[in-house]
Design a protein around this motif. Structure first.
Motif, mmCIF file in Angstrom:
data_model
loop_
_atom_site.group_PDB
_atom_site.id
_atom_site.type_symbol
_atom_site.label_atom_id
_atom_site.label_comp_id
_atom_site.label_asym_id
_atom_site.label_seq_id
_atom_site.Cartn_x
_atom_site.Cartn_y
_atom_site.Cartn_z
ATOM 1 N N GLY A 1 -1.109 6.853 7.659
ATOM 2 C CA GLY A 1 -0.469 5.450 7.184
ATOM 3 C C GLY A 1 0.494 4.829 8.165
ATOM 4 O O GLY A 1 0.592 3.714 8.618
ATOM 5 N N ALA B 1 0.024 1.294 10.067
ATOM 6 C CA ALA B 1 0.967 0.270 9.766
ATOM 7 C C ALA B 1 1.271 -0.317 11.189
ATOM 8 O O ALA B 1 1.634 -1.624 11.541
ATOM 9 N N VAL C 1 0.852 -1.036 -0.051
ATOM 10 C CA VAL C 1 0.022 -0.072 -0.100
ATOM 11 C C VAL C 1 0.905 1.228 0.205
ATOM 12 O O VAL C 1 1.875 1.307 0.994
ATOM 13 N N VAL D 1 3.701 -1.315 3.832
ATOM 14 C CA VAL D 1 3.297 0.166 3.592
ATOM 15 C C VAL D 1 4.553 0.913 3.134
ATOM 16 O O VAL D 1 5.545 1.110 3.904
ATOM 17 N N HIS D 2 4.131 1.559 1.917
ATOM 18 C CA HIS D 2 5.163 2.438 1.550
ATOM 19 C C HIS D 2 4.766 4.070 1.709
ATOM 20 O O HIS D 2 3.778 4.226 1.389
ATOM 21 N N LEU D 3 5.384 4.902 2.397
ATOM 22 C CA LEU D 3 4.785 6.107 2.866
ATOM 23 C C LEU D 3 5.550 7.303 2.033
ATOM 24 O O LEU D 3 6.874 7.295 2.143
ATOM 25 N N ALA E 1 6.940 -0.699 7.371
ATOM 26 C CA ALA E 1 6.670 0.663 6.900
ATOM 27 C C ALA E 1 8.072 1.087 6.263
ATOM 28 O O ALA E 1 9.118 1.081 6.934
ATOM 29 N N ALA F 1 -2.212 -5.859 3.146
ATOM 30 C CA ALA F 1 -0.896 -5.526 2.738
ATOM 31 C C ALA F 1 0.529 -6.222 3.630
ATOM 32 O O ALA F 1 0.396 -6.479 4.682
ATOM 33 N N ILE G 1 -5.391 -0.243 4.129
ATOM 34 C CA ILE G 1 -4.196 -1.268 4.237
ATOM 35 C C ILE G 1 -4.797 -2.392 4.695
ATOM 36 O O ILE G 1 -4.244 -3.648 4.292
ATOM 37 N N VAL H 1 0.901 4.756 0.646
ATOM 38 C CA VAL H 1 0.046 6.286 1.014
ATOM 39 C C VAL H 1 1.172 7.378 0.508
ATOM 40 O O VAL H 1 2.168 7.567 1.135
#
Length: 374
Positions: free
Chosen positions: A103, A107, A4, A91-93, A114, A88, A83, A6
């Motif tokens: 986000g 996570a 995901v 998580v990619h911020l 993350a 997921a 998410i 964000v």
């Protein structure tokens, strides 16, 4: 991997964060992974999302006062729900500040690793816009990035800044450039005649027209005989810049092949902002075979080899910008040499290459989590 992303911005927005998030999603999908994007809603609606390489979840947002092109996400349960529903793995911020904070919190609550991608010099913006708040900006940055399993910095200067402010687990991850779209053979003589009907040397700036970009530093270049300044982009500073840069041509926002054609038709590319953590437009100019003038600060220090692919000048120095333009204007052979060297330099920096580096970082994070769990 089910990822995901964000992001604080996503197309149809036109900026570095939106472009990088789009390229990341495209690459993940192309490599057989399953990305999903969570981004602020835009005034343009969701029509552009149909062209996205993966599903996009939009979160309610409001325009930033005084800068409506930037939208800020409102509190919403959609982030955590997206998410969870996407199941997921990671998580990619992307440039986390408002939406990314939610986000990161989601996570952490869900026990999902993350990766935070640092892209915006918020401390520099605080100095520019409110002449204070730099410490508060770094506290905000530190609170988010310290909670991530890994922070990715786009340049060596950004990496050192993050480490100096106490942010752990930082690695370098640069940005790619589309070397097929941006290339020298898009040079358009008809466009050049339109922009500079008297055969002037064309000096271009491409980017947001906002105070932190300090585009007014091109005023001295505008005053040089035989030089035509071309400005591509929009933003709140445009009315003032039209007065400050007499004789300059303002083309507004351009994208796609149209933008590539403009880049390749320049004689010199000049970037003026001192707060760039990377500076994607410098790479696009280099890919287009155009010599670059840029401040010796931030991301351009990694990108521009002084007196080989362009000229680095002291930040915020209008005279230095003017003198660099004058130097290149008077030496066509030097411009050609710098432009060719720039193209050669970036030919290996494709989005595919840096996308694979990113997937490697993801794998390292997931592997470390597995070891800890075991």
């Amino acid at each position: 991997m089910r990822v995901v992303i964000v992001t604080e911005s996503f197309p149809p927005d036109v900026n570095g964060v939106a472009h990088c998030a789009l390229q990341t999603a495209r690459h993940l999908a192309a490599r057989g992974h399953a990305p999903l994007v969570v981004a602020p809603a835009t005034a343009a609606g969701t029509e552009a999302d149909a062209q996205a390489p993966c599903p996009v979840v939009r979160v309610p947002s409001l325009p930033l006062p005084g800068y409506p092109q930037v939208r800020v996400a409102l509190p919403s349960r959609r982030v955590a729900a997206a998410i969870t529903d996407h199941r997921a793995d990671l998580v990619h911020l992307a440039s986390p500040f408002v939406l990314g904070v939610r986000g990161m919190a989601a996570a952490a609550r869900l026990g999902i690793p993350a990766v935070a991608v640092y892209q915006t010099d918020l401390a520099g913006y605080a100095r520019t816009y409110v002449h204070a708040g730099e410490g508060a900006a770094w506290r905000r940055i530190r609170s988010v990035h310290a909670a991530a399993d890994l922070t990715l910095a786009p340049s060596s200067v950004a990496l050192h800044d993050l480490e100096a402010h106490g942010i752990p687990r930082v690695k370098l991850w640069p940005r790619g450039v589309d070397t097929v779209r941006f290339r020298p053979d898009h040079r358009d003589e008809a466009l050049r005649r339109e922009l500079a009907p008297n055969g002037e040397l064309i000096v271009g700036y491409v980017g947001r027209l906002a105070p932190e970009k300090q585009v007014e530093l091109l005023a001295g270049a505008c005053a040089l005989d035989g030089v035509r300044v071309v400005v591509v982009g929009d933003g709140p500073s445009e009315p003032g810049l039209r007065e400050t840069l007499p004789g300059a041509v303002f083309l507004g926002r351009r994208t796609g092949h149209d933008l590539a054609r403009i880049f390749a038709s320049l004689d010199v590319f000049a970037h003026t902002g001192p707060f760039e953590t990377f500076c994607q437009t410098v790479q696009e100019a280099m890919a287009s075979g155009v010599p670059v003038i840029a401040p010796a600060a931030g991301g351009p220090l990694d990108l521009v080899a002084h007196e080989r692919t362009g000229l680095l000048v002291p930040p915020r120095d209008a005279d230095a910008v003017r003198d660099a333009v004058r130097t290149l204007a008077g030496d066509p052979a030097l411009r050609a040499e710098y432009g060719a060297a720039g193209r050669t330099t970036v030919e290996g920096r494709t989005w595919e290459a840096v996308g694979d580096q990113l997937i490697g970082h993801y794998a390292d994070v997931l592997s470390a989590r597995t070891v800890v769990a075991a």
